[in-house]
Motif scaffolding. Sequence first.
Motif, PDB file in Angstrom:
ATOM      1  N   TRP A  45      17.499 -12.664  39.576  1.00 15.32           N
ATOM      2  CA  TRP A  45      17.138 -12.335  40.950  1.00 15.32           C
ATOM      3  C   TRP A  45      17.202 -10.842  41.261  1.00 15.32           C
ATOM      4  O   TRP A  45      16.689 -10.396  42.285  1.00 15.32           O
ATOM      5  CB  TRP A  45      18.020 -13.115  41.924  1.00 15.32           C
ATOM      6  N   THR A  47      16.313  -6.942  41.386  1.00 21.54           N
ATOM      7  CA  THR A  47      15.079  -6.155  41.283  1.00 21.54           C
ATOM      8  C   THR A  47      15.271  -5.042  40.261  1.00 21.54           C
ATOM      9  O   THR A  47      16.413  -4.624  39.979  1.00 21.54           O
ATOM     10  CB  THR A  47      14.692  -5.516  42.624  1.00 21.54           C
ATOM     11  N   SER A  75       9.918  -5.411  41.825  1.00 19.37           N
ATOM     12  CA  SER A  75       9.850  -6.788  41.326  1.00 19.37           C
ATOM     13  C   SER A  75      11.219  -7.258  40.862  1.00 19.37           C
ATOM     14  O   SER A  75      12.062  -6.462  40.450  1.00 19.37           O
ATOM     15  CB  SER A  75       8.886  -6.885  40.144  1.00 19.37           C
ATOM     16  N   SER A  76      11.403  -8.569  40.891  1.00 20.02           N
ATOM     17  CA  SER A  76      12.637  -9.128  40.347  1.00 20.02           C
ATOM     18  C   SER A  76      12.514  -9.234  38.831  1.00 20.02           C
ATOM     19  O   SER A  76      11.413  -9.265  38.278  1.00 20.02           O
ATOM     20  CB  SER A  76      12.909 -10.507  40.946  1.00 20.02           C
TER      21      SER A  76
END
Length: 181
Positions: A45, A47, A75-76
């Motif tokens: 989860w 980033t 983005s993760s």
Amino acid sequence: MLNIIYGNLTPTHKCIRFDGNFILHAFKRPDLLVYLPQQHFIPSWLTLKRIFSDFNIEYAAFEKQFPEFKSHYTSSFKALSSGQQRLLEIYLILKSSVQFAILDEPFSFLSPVLVEHIKEMIVQERQNKGILVTDHKYRDIMDISDNLYVLSDGKTHLTKSLNDLERLGYLKLSSEPADNS
């Protein structure tokens, strides 16, 4: 062996020395030792922005070397492919400010082009830190190693050639492809 060194398993007897000094719980010293396990270690989860911040590593340098990550800063980790995740983890481990890095099967999940990039990074970073690499892709390991050892029958054996790997039961030269690919 790597799990013992890094503190994930408890042996009956252990001793880790750096520069001749005994170090208890080396795995608790982030300035001393960092470990890349075979499986992903970054929480899915997080980033990339957070990951690079936590590792205190500049994202721009990573993006410059790997421009395909330009749009992934927010983005993760789970949004990346397995190969991208592996590349990111290896980069973070190699660029970390430590004295010693342990890489367990770093070439897994990577394309041949990325393996070559990683090999170049290892050669570059070994000027800054000690690096221990374990991998079954022995040709890649032989390309980058100062010293190559095979662990067999509870002992480490210095290995200088493919013949040594065969003698130690690691490979059969007769089954090697003729084109060395």
